[in-house]
Design a protein around this motif. Structure first.
Motif, PDB file in Angstrom:
ATOM      1  N   SER A  84       0.200  -5.728  -9.482  1.00 16.56           N
ATOM      2  CA  SER A  84      -0.153  -4.772  -8.414  1.00 16.56           C
ATOM      3  C   SER A  84       0.953  -4.652  -7.376  1.00 16.56           C
ATOM      4  O   SER A  84       1.204  -3.572  -6.840  1.00 16.56           O
ATOM      5  N   LEU A  85       1.608  -5.771  -7.081  1.00 11.69           N
ATOM      6  CA  LEU A  85       2.647  -5.773  -6.047  1.00 11.69           C
ATOM      7  C   LEU A  85       3.984  -5.247  -6.550  1.00 11.69           C
ATOM      8  O   LEU A  85       4.770  -4.711  -5.772  1.00 11.69           O
ATOM      9  N   GLU A  86       4.226  -5.411  -7.840  1.00 15.08           N
ATOM     10  CA  GLU A  86       5.535  -5.071  -8.421  1.00 15.08           C
ATOM     11  C   GLU A  86       6.061  -3.699  -7.985  1.00 15.08           C
ATOM     12  O   GLU A  86       7.173  -3.602  -7.485  1.00 15.08           O
ATOM     13  N   PRO A  87       5.294  -2.634  -8.132  1.00 18.03           N
ATOM     14  CA  PRO A  87       5.847  -1.319  -7.763  1.00 18.03           C
ATOM     15  C   PRO A  87       5.950  -1.080  -6.254  1.00 18.03           C
ATOM     16  O   PRO A  87       6.637  -0.159  -5.825  1.00 18.03           O
ATOM     17  N   LEU A  88       5.308  -1.886  -5.448  1.00 22.31           N
ATOM     18  CA  LEU A  88       5.294  -1.632  -4.005  1.00 22.31           C
ATOM     19  C   LEU A  88       6.649  -1.891  -3.351  1.00 22.31           C
ATOM     20  O   LEU A  88       6.918  -1.389  -2.272  1.00 22.31           O
ATOM     21  N   ASN A  89       7.495  -2.638  -3.987  1.00 27.87           N
ATOM     22  CA  ASN A  89       8.824  -2.886  -3.442  1.00 27.87           C
ATOM     23  C   ASN A  89       9.715  -1.657  -3.569  1.00 27.87           C
ATOM     24  O   ASN A  89      10.294  -1.202  -2.594  1.00 27.87           O
ATOM     25  N   ILE A  90       9.808  -1.122  -4.747  1.00 25.38           N
ATOM     26  CA  ILE A  90      10.700   0.015  -4.988  1.00 25.38           C
ATOM     27  C   ILE A  90      10.083   1.323  -4.513  1.00 25.38           C
ATOM     28  O   ILE A  90      10.715   2.104  -3.801  1.00 25.38           O
ATOM     29  N   GLU A  91       8.824   1.542  -4.881  1.00 23.82           N
ATOM     30  CA  GLU A  91       8.204   2.820  -4.570  1.00 23.82           C
ATOM     31  C   GLU A  91       8.048   3.057  -3.079  1.00 23.82           C
ATOM     32  O   GLU A  91       8.083   4.199  -2.630  1.00 23.82           O
ATOM     33  N   ALA A  92       7.903   1.996  -2.307  1.00 23.22           N
ATOM     34  CA  ALA A  92       7.759   2.166  -0.858  1.00 23.22           C
ATOM     35  C   ALA A  92       9.051   2.650  -0.216  1.00 23.22           C
ATOM     36  O   ALA A  92       9.048   3.156   0.900  1.00 23.22           O
ATOM     37  N   ARG A  93      10.155   2.526  -0.928  1.00 24.49           N
ATOM     38  CA  ARG A  93      11.462   2.895  -0.371  1.00 24.49           C
ATOM     39  C   ARG A  93      11.848   4.354  -0.603  1.00 24.49           C
ATOM     40  O   ARG A  93      12.767   4.848   0.024  1.00 24.49           O
ATOM     41  N   TYR A  94      11.182   5.020  -1.545  1.00 27.57           N
ATOM     42  CA  TYR A  94      11.609   6.355  -1.922  1.00 27.57           C
ATOM     43  C   TYR A  94      10.574   7.409  -1.551  1.00 27.57           C
ATOM     44  O   TYR A  94       9.406   7.276  -1.889  1.00 27.57           O
ATOM     45  N   PRO A  95      11.023   8.461  -0.877  1.00 31.27           N
ATOM     46  CA  PRO A  95      10.102   9.495  -0.392  1.00 31.27           C
ATOM     47  C   PRO A  95       9.213  10.098  -1.467  1.00 31.27           C
ATOM     48  O   PRO A  95       8.055  10.392  -1.211  1.00 31.27           O
ATOM     49  N   SER A  96       9.721  10.261  -2.668  1.00 28.35           N
ATOM     50  CA  SER A  96       8.918  10.897  -3.715  1.00 28.35           C
ATOM     51  C   SER A  96       7.703  10.058  -4.098  1.00 28.35           C
ATOM     52  O   SER A  96       6.719  10.583  -4.595  1.00 28.35           O
ATOM     53  N   TYR A  97       7.761   8.768  -3.854  1.00 28.91           N
ATOM     54  CA  TYR A  97       6.639   7.887  -4.184  1.00 28.91           C
ATOM     55  C   TYR A  97       5.760   7.572  -2.975  1.00 28.91           C
ATOM     56  O   TYR A  97       4.609   7.197  -3.140  1.00 28.91           O
ATOM     57  N   LYS A  98       6.315   7.701  -1.782  1.00 30.56           N
ATOM     58  CA  LYS A  98       5.599   7.280  -0.578  1.00 30.56           C
ATOM     59  C   LYS A  98       4.259   7.974  -0.410  1.00 30.56           C
ATOM     60  O   LYS A  98       3.264   7.335  -0.086  1.00 30.56           O
ATOM     61  N   GLU A  99       4.233   9.270  -0.622  1.00 33.72           N
ATOM     62  CA  GLU A  99       2.992  10.018  -0.417  1.00 33.72           C
ATOM     63  C   GLU A  99       1.886   9.512  -1.346  1.00 33.72           C
ATOM     64  O   GLU A  99       0.753   9.291  -0.922  1.00 33.72           O
ATOM     65  N   ARG A 100       2.234   9.314  -2.612  1.00 27.68           N
ATOM     66  CA  ARG A 100       1.253   8.810  -3.575  1.00 27.68           C
ATOM     67  C   ARG A 100       0.774   7.414  -3.184  1.00 27.68           C
ATOM     68  O   ARG A 100      -0.426   7.127  -3.225  1.00 27.68           O
ATOM     69  N   LEU A 101       1.688   6.562  -2.790  1.00 29.15           N
ATOM     70  CA  LEU A 101       1.314   5.213  -2.369  1.00 29.15           C
ATOM     71  C   LEU A 101       0.445   5.228  -1.124  1.00 29.15           C
ATOM     72  O   LEU A 101      -0.527   4.485  -1.028  1.00 29.15           O
ATOM     73  N   MET A 102       0.795   6.070  -0.179  1.00 30.05           N
ATOM     74  CA  MET A 102       0.033   6.131   1.072  1.00 30.05           C
ATOM     75  C   MET A 102      -1.410   6.536   0.812  1.00 30.05           C
ATOM     76  O   MET A 102      -2.310   6.082   1.508  1.00 30.05           O
ATOM     77  N   LYS A 103      -1.636   7.347  -0.205  1.00 30.91           N
ATOM     78  CA  LYS A 103      -3.000   7.749  -0.553  1.00 30.91           C
ATOM     79  C   LYS A 103      -3.781   6.605  -1.200  1.00 30.91           C
ATOM     80  O   LYS A 103      -4.996   6.549  -1.093  1.00 30.91           O
ATOM     81  N   SER A 104      -3.069   5.722  -1.889  1.00 31.87           N
ATOM     82  CA  SER A 104      -3.753   4.632  -2.601  1.00 31.87           C
ATOM     83  C   SER A 104      -3.955   3.389  -1.737  1.00 31.87           C
ATOM     84  O   SER A 104      -4.765   2.530  -2.069  1.00 31.87           O
ATOM     85  N   LEU A 105      -3.220   3.270  -0.649  1.00 37.07           N
ATOM     86  CA  LEU A 105      -3.331   2.090   0.212  1.00 37.07           C
ATOM     87  C   LEU A 105      -4.152   2.422   1.456  1.00 37.07           C
ATOM     88  O   LEU A 105      -3.768   3.265   2.247  1.00 37.07           O
ATOM     89  N   ASN A 106      -5.279   1.752   1.582  1.00 44.25           N
ATOM     90  CA  ASN A 106      -6.132   1.931   2.754  1.00 44.25           C
ATOM     91  C   ASN A 106      -6.445   0.554   3.333  1.00 44.25           C
ATOM     92  O   ASN A 106      -5.972  -0.463   2.821  1.00 44.25           O
ATOM     93  N   ALA A 107      -7.246   0.511   4.378  1.00 39.71           N
ATOM     94  CA  ALA A 107      -7.545  -0.759   5.043  1.00 39.71           C
ATOM     95  C   ALA A 107      -8.183  -1.760   4.085  1.00 39.71           C
ATOM     96  O   ALA A 107      -7.787  -2.932   4.048  1.00 39.71           O
ATOM     97  N   GLU A 108      -9.138  -1.315   3.311  1.00 37.30           N
ATOM     98  CA  GLU A 108      -9.832  -2.215   2.386  1.00 37.30           C
ATOM     99  C   GLU A 108      -8.869  -2.778   1.332  1.00 37.30           C
ATOM    100  O   GLU A 108      -8.835  -3.985   1.081  1.00 37.30           O
TER     101      GLU A 108
END
Length: 128
Positions: A84-108
């Motif tokens: 689960s953590l593996e893609p969060l390192n690279i994808e959090a750095r690139y704008p094309s992935y940020k939007e998708r990640l931001m939708k999947s990460l919430n408080a819970e």
């Protein structure tokens, strides 16, 4: 000079505090990123403890766990966290992935990631 294992542990603890701060300010993308950093640094602490050479300059948690053979002792839940953590390192750095990640990460989701990250951090530390 501070011992290499201690260095990695201290950096992981700093990153864990940062992950908590990001959760408190609802910056969920960076909670995931920092959780990845915590586990990466704990794996590098373990590497430093068992090998003479410095850790590989990589960010792949699964590869670090494999190279240290720590993955052989990990539970299914711990291995799933690494996946689960593996893609969060690279994808959090690139704008094309940020939007998708931001939708999947919430408080819970971030609370659970942080809880599991703390547990894995403690477990790895117990192996040192």
């Amino acid at each position: 000079m501070i011992d290499k294992t201690t260095y990695w542990i201290e950096m992981a603890e700093y990153d864990l505090e940062t992950a908590v701060a990001m959760l408190n300010t609802k910056r969920y993308l960076y909670v995931g990123f920092m959780c990845h950093q915590v586990i990466e640094k704990m794996l590098k602490a373990y590497w430093s403890k068992i090998f003479e050479e410095p850790p590989l300059k990589i960010h792949s948690l699964s590869r670090l766990a494999e190279k240290t053979a720590l993955e052989l002792d990990m539970t299914e839940q711990q291995l799933e966290l690494i996946d689960s953590l593996e893609p969060l390192n690279i994808e959090a750095r690139y704008p094309s992935y940020k939007e998708r990640l931001m939708k999947s990460l919430n408080a819970e989701k971030c609370n659970e990631l942080l809880k599991q990250t703390k547990e894995l951090q403690i477990w790895i530390k117990s192996k040192l």
